[in-house]
Structures are given as C-alpha cells and as structure tokens.
Design a protein around this motif. Structure first.
Motif, PDB file in Angstrom:
ATOM      1  N   TYR A   1       0.904  -0.944  -0.006  1.00 41.50           N
ATOM      2  CA  TYR A   1      -0.239  -0.042  -0.261  1.00 41.50           C
ATOM      3  C   TYR A   1      -0.003   1.028   0.069  1.00 41.50           C
ATOM      4  N   GLU A   2       0.902   2.295   0.538  1.00 40.38           N
ATOM      5  CA  GLU A   2       1.122   3.167   0.993  1.00 40.38           C
ATOM      6  C   GLU A   2       2.759   3.406   1.561  1.00 40.38           C
ATOM      7  N   THR A   3       3.392   2.366   1.871  1.00 38.85           N
ATOM      8  CA  THR A   3       4.855   2.458   2.554  1.00 38.85           C
ATOM      9  C   THR A   3       5.780   2.719   1.599  1.00 38.85           C
ATOM     10  N   ASN A   4       6.614   3.821   1.905  1.00 37.25           N
ATOM     11  CA  ASN A   4       7.773   4.090   1.215  1.00 37.25           C
ATOM     12  C   ASN A   4       8.278   3.123   0.862  1.00 37.25           C
ATOM     13  N   LEU A   5       8.355   3.124  -0.885  1.00 40.85           N
ATOM     14  CA  LEU A   5       9.432   2.018  -1.464  1.00 40.85           C
ATOM     15  C   LEU A   5      10.180   1.969  -0.912  1.00 40.85           C
ATOM     16  N   PRO A   6      10.750   0.711  -0.799  1.00 41.53           N
ATOM     17  CA  PRO A   6      13.176   1.433  -0.135  1.00 41.53           C
ATOM     18  C   PRO A   6      13.514   2.184  -0.929  1.00 41.53           C
ATOM     19  N   ASN A   7      15.068   2.431  -0.676  1.00 41.51           N
ATOM     20  CA  ASN A   7      16.078   3.952  -1.922  1.00 41.51           C
ATOM     21  C   ASN A   7      15.257   4.498  -2.180  1.00 41.51           C
ATOM     22  N   ALA A   8      14.049   4.582  -2.103  1.00 42.92           N
ATOM     23  CA  ALA A   8      12.756   5.538  -3.388  1.00 42.92           C
ATOM     24  C   ALA A   8      12.997   7.031  -3.198  1.00 42.92           C
ATOM     25  N   SER A   9      13.470   7.585  -1.713  1.00 47.35           N
ATOM     26  CA  SER A   9      13.372   8.655  -0.890  1.00 47.35           C
ATOM     27  C   SER A   9      11.863   9.619  -0.377  1.00 47.35           C
ATOM     28  N   SER A  10      11.706   8.130  -0.809  1.00 50.00           N
ATOM     29  CA  SER A  10       9.684   8.865   0.430  1.00 50.00           C
ATOM     30  C   SER A  10       9.596   9.381  -0.994  1.00 50.00           C
ATOM     31  N   LEU A  11       9.792   8.715  -2.807  1.00 52.23           N
ATOM     32  CA  LEU A  11       9.186   9.734  -3.522  1.00 52.23           C
ATOM     33  C   LEU A  11       8.291   9.092  -4.472  1.00 52.23           C
ATOM     34  N   ARG A  12       8.025   7.262  -3.662  1.00 47.30           N
ATOM     35  CA  ARG A  12       6.931   6.795  -4.788  1.00 47.30           C
ATOM     36  C   ARG A  12       6.577   5.499  -3.028  1.00 47.30           C
ATOM     37  N   SER A  13       4.768   5.157  -3.631  1.00 43.46           N
ATOM     38  CA  SER A  13       4.681   4.619  -2.657  1.00 43.46           C
ATOM     39  C   SER A  13       5.202   2.868  -2.951  1.00 43.46           C
TER      40      SER A  13
END
Length: 452
Positions: free
Chosen positions: A272-284
């Motif tokens: 779901y909305e968890t931050n994608l790893p190594n994406a600097s909070s730019l993508r879920s």
C-alpha cells in the motif's frame, strides 16, 4: 477532468462493490476472433488512421539482433512527427493527460514530448492468446473485487465491464514465465546530481507458467527476490516477496534480509502506501510496476476510452549504450530519449474508500488497450491537488514475446524531484529463461543465499 470518449465502444461505467459476476457469454467472447484483438483491443484503425490497425504486433526481431543481446531499435529511421511543448500544448490538449499538461506547463521548455508514428507492437505467445479466450468466459471477481477466480496465465477480462476488471488485467497481465535482470534506480536532487542503487531482480511467475492451474499455484501470482548489489552500504540486502492472487484471504508475504544485522525478518508492512525502499519517500510500494497489490483500498471507476499521447516503444531509453548520466536531468529525464505515440487507452479512476488511509486520495490510470500495461498515471493528495505523475516506458522484448517496461519514473511536483528505475549501467540483457524453480523462492532459501 477533461474526457473525450472514443465513440463506438460500449461499456458499463460503475464503481465496484459487493458481488460481481464478470464472465462474458460465448457470443461476446467471439469478438476476440473478429473485431477485437486476442487481448481485447479494438483491431481496426481509428477514424483518421493515426492509430493503425493491429496486424499481430512485433513478432520478429530486427535483422542483426541475436539472443542474449539487449534489444535494438526496430525503427531506427523513425523521426518525430512533431514536438508538444508548453507553448503549443493547446493544439493537443484533448489528447494529453492532465499530468502531462502540468509537466509541460511547469517544466517547459526543457520538458517536451516528441511524438512519433504509432506502432502497435504489443505481441504475446499464441498459447497466451488462447488463455485470453478461455478467461473471457470463465473469470469472475471475488467478493468486493479483492481477487479473481477461474482464470490463469494472463489478464482475466479481455472484454472489461468495470474499472476493477481493468486494473486486474494490469495486475495479472502476461510478463513471461520467469525473468532475471539487473537494473539501477535513483532519486536525483533538483540539481540533477544522483547516486544509484543497483538491484538484481529474479521473478518466478507461478500464475503464468504453461500448464499451471489455480490448484497448482497455491494462490500465488509470482515470487520475487531482489538482491542489492550497490552501493556498498546496502550491498547484500535481500527482499523476498510472495505475491498472492487473493490478498485479503492470504495477504502478500514479504521478508527482508539486512546485511548489517544478518537476519531475515518478515516485512508485513511492505504494501500500500509504505515508502518504497531506496526511493527517498518519492514513491509508495503500491506504485511499483505502476500499480500492484490488493485493490481493496479504493473504489474503481471505468471512465471510458481515450486516444492520448503516451510513452511507447522506448528503444532509445533501452539502448545498450545509454547510461544513467545520459538519462537523468534536473527535475525530469532527458526527453530527447523518449518516444510518445497516439494510442487508445482505458481510463480508470480510483478514489479512496471512506475510512481508509492512504497518501493518495485519488489516482487516475491510463491503461494500454493492446497489452493491459499502465502507461501513465496521476496521483492526487487529500486536498485534490495533483501531486505526482508517473510514466512507464515500454518495449516489446524479443527473446520472449512480451510487452513490458524498460524504465519507470514518478515525478513529484511538490519537491520537483523524481524516482527512476530501470537505468542500465552496462548490465546484460534481460534473461527470460533463467531456469528457476519455485523452491528457490522460499524464506529458507533466501536465508541460505544471504549467508553465502
């Protein structure tokens, strides 16, 4: 949102809730042998001829290409027909997404869209086309659309009647039986400087294996193992995912091995909305592959079909000689390497259900009629403002007839940064026949691999 419906396409526009019987009758399914392509697209050209007739897609590689090589451009002599810029976008506004309009207005003149001749290259193996015909008369949505039954191998609903059916077509589309590849991701600063993260990806598509049935696959769509290769501080990190067909009955299983702690741990929140790893909070997490996972957080509405300019046949971005420095630019990628074409797409709107929390209150997806691949999407915040614009740049692969992404990115309009994945830094071609076995994707197998 501005919406121009393509005439002549009959559909039911609805939000899905409760029980839904989705299979079509045999006479309707026969359209897949006549006016529709085997995957359910309109076979004929559009009225102006700017979208040509589908004649089978790209089924033969260009001369000079050999198995094991990275795909080469089958259309090297193609030149842009025209360029859409912030200055002339009003001429094309009815064939642009709201996301691309904002990108053109905000980031012009550096952000422009080179438009090429439309080439309907999407093609799949014949046995996949046979499954489309079978799925059309048998597939059904489970209660509340949280899963699908009586379907196998590929998209369940080639003649969709709802937005939820279209999104399941994307989730379950055919991407081969297995694949192994290496790619890099990055989150460039506004200045354009970046550091890349390199991952190895191993997919085993249980749902799509020839001869498999629902009893065989144990409710699994695919198994995925990623191994981080660089930078050194992250090297050795392993993520294992078991993606399930009905994620409400049996939620996604995920584990993560951290090289620092040398422990493999369950990751129940990798969804779901968890931050994608190594994406600097730019993508879920649920934006990976443009959209993935259980669709139960949203109400889905089929808005119709449109003819719009979308990223397509991205062989310039896929080129073996193109490196991350060639692609990455401040605020967006190097648009000289992009290719946009006019295609018919299904438009699906997702609105957050009451009482559900997610960073995106509304999302709009533009889904290719020829492949069921999401080509671009828009993500809106709780105040209704367009927050992010995502693109998938795709090609038809040669060693396995499949239309899939070569590069994805999500543009954050608030921070003016973006996330990009699929960068090639001298990596080998995708391997669609690595010879995996299902038992290589167990937690114990991942633990053993991590300790070696």
């Amino acid at each position: 949102m501005r919406m121009q419906l393509v005439t002549g396409v009959a559909m039911m526009v609805l939000s899905v809730s409760g029980n839904v019987a989705a299979a079509v009758n045999a006479p309707e399914a026969q359209k897949l042998n006549s006016e529709l392509t085997p995957v359910g697209a309109e076979k004929q050209a559009n009225a102006s001829g700017s979208i040509p007739e589908w004649t089978g897609g790209l089924t033969q590689p260009p001369s000079g290409w050999e198995p094991g090589q990275i795909e080469v451009n089958p259309f090297p002599d193609d030149e842009p027909l025209f360029f859409i810029t912030g200055d002339n976008l009003d001429l094309y506004r009815d064939k642009l997404t709201d996301g691309h309009i904002q990108m053109l207005e905000r980031y012009g003149p550096d952000f422009f869209m080179p438009v090429f001749q439309t080439r309907r290259t999407a093609a799949f193996p014949e046995h996949v086309y046979d499954k489309y015909k079978q799925n059309a008369v048998s597939a059904e949505l489970l209660d509340n659309g949280n899963g699908v039954r009586n379907t196998i191998m590929t998209s369940p609903f080639p003649i969709p009647k709802s937005g939820l059916e279209v999104i399941w077509n994307h989730i379950l589309r055919y991407r081969g039986e297995e694949i192994s590849f290496r790619s890099a991701s990055a989150t460039p600063l506004v200045s354009g400087s970046f550091n890349q993260v390199v991952n190895e990806y191993d997919y085993f598509f249980a749902y799509s294996r020839l001869g498999a049935d629902l009893d065989d696959i144990d409710n699994k769509i695919f198994y995925l193992k990623t191994n981080t290769v660089a930078p050194s501080r992250l090297a050795g990190t392993i993520t294992l995912v078991h993606e399930t067909l009905d994620q409400i009955r049996s939620p996604r299983l995920a584990w993560r091995y951290d090289a620092g702690s040398r422990r493999l741990r369950r990751s129940p929140n990798l969804a779901y909305e968890t931050n994608l790893p190594n994406a600097s909070s730019l993508r879920s997490v649920d934006q990976k592959d443009m959209y993935n996972g259980a669709p139960n957080q949203y109400n889905w509405k089929l808005k119709g079909k449109r003819e719009i300019f979308v990223p397509y046949n991205a062989y310039k971005l896929h080129d073996a000689e193109v490196r991350p420095d060639d692609v990455i630019r401040p605020r967006h990628i190097n648009q000289d390497l992009t290719r946009y074409e006019l295609h018919r797409v299904w438009v699906v709107e997702a609105t957050l259900r009451t009482g559900i929390s997610h960073i995106y209150a509304r999302r709009v997806f533009y889904v290719d009629e020829d492949s069921w691949q999401i080509l671009t999407s828009e993500e809106y915040d709780a105040e209704g403002n367009l927050w992010r614009v995502s693109e998938a740049h795709n090609i038809s692969y040669y060693s396995e007839p499949v239309f899939w992404t070569t590069m994805e990115m999500t543009y954050d309009l608030k921070s003016e940064r973006y996330y990009i994945d699929g960068l090639n830094d001298g990596f080998p071609a995708y391997d669609f026949n690595p010879g995996f076995r299902g038992n290589q994707f167990t937690a114990s197998a991942a633990r053993r691999a991590a300790r070696r």
